[in-house]
Design a protein around this motif. Sequence first.
Motif, short mmCIF file in Angstrom:
data_model
loop_
_atom_site.label_atom_id
_atom_site.label_comp_id
_atom_site.label_asym_id
_atom_site.label_seq_id
_atom_site.Cartn_x
_atom_site.Cartn_y
_atom_site.Cartn_z
N GLU A 223 0.81 -1.34 0.17
CA GLU A 223 0.18 0.00 -0.27
C GLU A 223 0.58 1.47 -0.14
O GLU A 223 0.64 2.02 -0.35
N ALA A 224 2.28 0.90 0.24
CA ALA A 224 3.00 2.52 0.59
C ALA A 224 3.29 2.24 -0.16
O ALA A 224 3.67 3.48 -1.30
N GLN A 225 4.42 1.57 -1.31
CA GLN A 225 4.60 1.72 -2.64
C GLN A 225 3.80 2.23 -3.84
O GLN A 225 3.53 2.87 -4.59
N ASP A 226 2.29 1.68 -3.51
CA ASP A 226 1.55 2.12 -4.62
C ASP A 226 0.94 3.64 -4.19
O ASP A 226 1.00 4.55 -4.80
N HIS A 227 1.28 4.11 -3.07
CA HIS A 227 0.97 5.13 -3.19
C HIS A 227 2.01 6.77 -3.26
O HIS A 227 1.09 7.39 -4.07
N MET A 228 3.27 6.04 -3.74
CA MET A 228 4.12 6.49 -3.79
C MET A 228 4.26 7.17 -4.91
O MET A 228 4.88 7.58 -5.68
N GLN A 229 4.08 5.70 -6.11
CA GLN A 229 4.00 5.60 -7.35
C GLN A 229 2.68 6.38 -7.84
O GLN A 229 3.08 7.08 -8.95
N LEU A 230 0.86 6.81 -6.79
CA LEU A 230 0.50 7.62 -7.49
C LEU A 230 1.22 9.09 -7.15
O LEU A 230 0.32 9.71 -8.13
N HIS A 231 1.56 9.14 -6.25
CA HIS A 231 2.09 10.86 -5.85
C HIS A 231 3.33 11.04 -5.37
O HIS A 231 4.13 11.33 -4.12
N PRO A 232 4.13 10.60 -6.34
CA PRO A 232 6.04 10.76 -6.29
C PRO A 232 6.01 11.78 -6.75
O PRO A 232 7.08 12.79 -5.61
N ALA A 233 5.28 13.22 -6.52
CA ALA A 233 5.91 14.21 -6.33
C ALA A 233 5.28 15.37 -4.90
O ALA A 233 6.44 15.91 -4.53
N ASP A 234 4.72 14.40 -4.22
CA ASP A 234 4.52 14.83 -2.74
C ASP A 234 5.16 15.32 -1.89
O ASP A 234 6.54 13.70 -1.94
N GLU A 235 5.48 15.07 -0.66
CA GLU A 235 6.92 15.62 -0.20
C GLU A 235 6.70 13.86 1.14
O GLU A 235 5.82 13.97 2.23
N HIS A 236 6.98 12.67 0.74
CA HIS A 236 6.55 11.52 2.21
C HIS A 236 8.36 12.05 2.68
O HIS A 236 9.20 12.20 2.26
N SER A 237 8.04 10.82 3.44
CA SER A 237 9.08 11.01 4.64
C SER A 237 9.00 9.05 5.43
O SER A 237 7.41 9.16 5.50
N VAL A 238 9.62 8.89 6.00
CA VAL A 238 9.90 7.63 6.85
C VAL A 238 8.34 7.86 7.07
O VAL A 238 7.26 6.84 7.61
N ASP A 239 8.57 8.96 8.56
CA ASP A 239 7.85 8.80 9.59
C ASP A 239 5.78 9.37 8.86
O ASP A 239 5.77 8.89 9.27
N SER A 240 5.71 10.41 7.47
CA SER A 240 4.53 10.31 7.23
C SER A 240 4.01 8.75 6.92
O SER A 240 3.10 8.70 6.76
N LEU A 241 4.91 7.70 5.58
CA LEU A 241 4.78 6.99 5.33
C LEU A 241 4.25 6.19 6.61
O LEU A 241 3.66 5.05 6.29
N ALA A 242 5.57 5.27 7.55
CA ALA A 242 4.69 4.76 8.30
C ALA A 242 3.66 5.48 9.19
O ALA A 242 3.01 4.15 9.79
N ALA A 243 3.32 6.12 9.54
CA ALA A 243 1.30 6.66 10.36
C ALA A 243 0.45 6.41 9.60
O ALA A 243 -0.44 6.07 9.81
N MET A 244 0.86 6.36 7.85
CA MET A 244 -0.20 5.35 6.98
C MET A 244 -0.42 4.27 7.02
O MET A 244 -1.41 3.78 7.65
N SER A 245 0.70 3.49 7.50
CA SER A 245 0.65 1.96 7.60
C SER A 245 0.64 2.00 9.16
O SER A 245 0.24 1.02 9.09
N GLY A 246 -0.28 2.36 9.61
CA GLY A 246 0.32 1.89 10.94
C GLY A 246 1.49 1.42 12.64
O GLY A 246 0.64 1.15 12.85
#
Length: 334
Positions: A223-246
């Motif tokens: 799910e995190a990979q799919d989110h990055m692939q759909l929104h490559p220009a967004d500001e992603h961080s390990v913290d934000s991706l981890a929070a999204m994944s719980g």
Amino acid sequence: MPTAALILYPEALATSVTLPAEILHAAAQMSQTTRGRGIDAQIQLLGLQGKSSVTLDSGLSLNLDGDLSDLQRCDLVILPAIWRHPRRVLQHAKNWLPKIEELHSMGSSICSVGTASALLAETGLLNGRPATTHWHDFDRFEKSYPQVNLKRRHLITQSERLYCVGSVNSIGDFMVHFVEQWYGERIARAVETQFSPEARQSFETAAFLQESSGAHHDALIREAQDHMQLHPADEHSVDSLAAMSGLSARSFGRRFRKATGETPIRYLLNLRVREARALLQHSDLPLADIAWRCGFNSSSRFSQAFRSATDLSPREFREAVRGKRFVTTNAPNA
């Protein structure tokens, strides 16, 4: 040190022999440092009857390094493309195909090129697995090997350590993938650029992968990979991706690397560079716009990341991939 063996029969197409050998040799050269240290590669041309050379049907004569029957260990075995119908090769292959089965059981990866997929199918190794072949041989192959899952829409298939590539051009895409596994992404991209970048597809784009980094079983990471692939220009961080994944950042980072073989930030950077490559090749957008669309907050950071991944600046890459396009002009009036 990666080891590769190319099996030569008179009906083999020389280009499906020389191209993979030259790509692997180039990677070995590029790995050398100024002090001469690097990762060498062993490339063997092997015959079937203990001869010192083989003359191909094209008239080209190649010296051999040995005989297939003497091969004990190899990382990669390539079965070159067969000119026209594979019937002649298949008639004599029963004597040496058991050696291919033996090598695979010992851990070798096997790659067939074009109609040589029939040789792999004859071993039974492809039964129940995906495969492809030269488009001209689709119908005959499907009829002859009904237990093989023929993928007509894919130029490359992969199942465990069995690969089929549908054409001589596609062996280049596969070899870049093989180089990346042994020498890393930087050298793979450099080799890719040297060997006609405008003609290359990424292995992941061209291939039907029965197992891949994107087909792992960790649903949260997928799910995190799919989110990055759909929104490559967004500001992603390990913290934000981890929070999204719980998950905690530490747990997320560990699970992501276990599932994909990359850190989340390295995965995102590679994703952005791939997107930039496509835009540079297929659009006329200014470099600043491409940088922004791909998530780089400045042209200089974009250029730095792109050069680090490909050994070319974005402008140089665009010129390289477009440099061989045909330009048509209207003929002057008579």
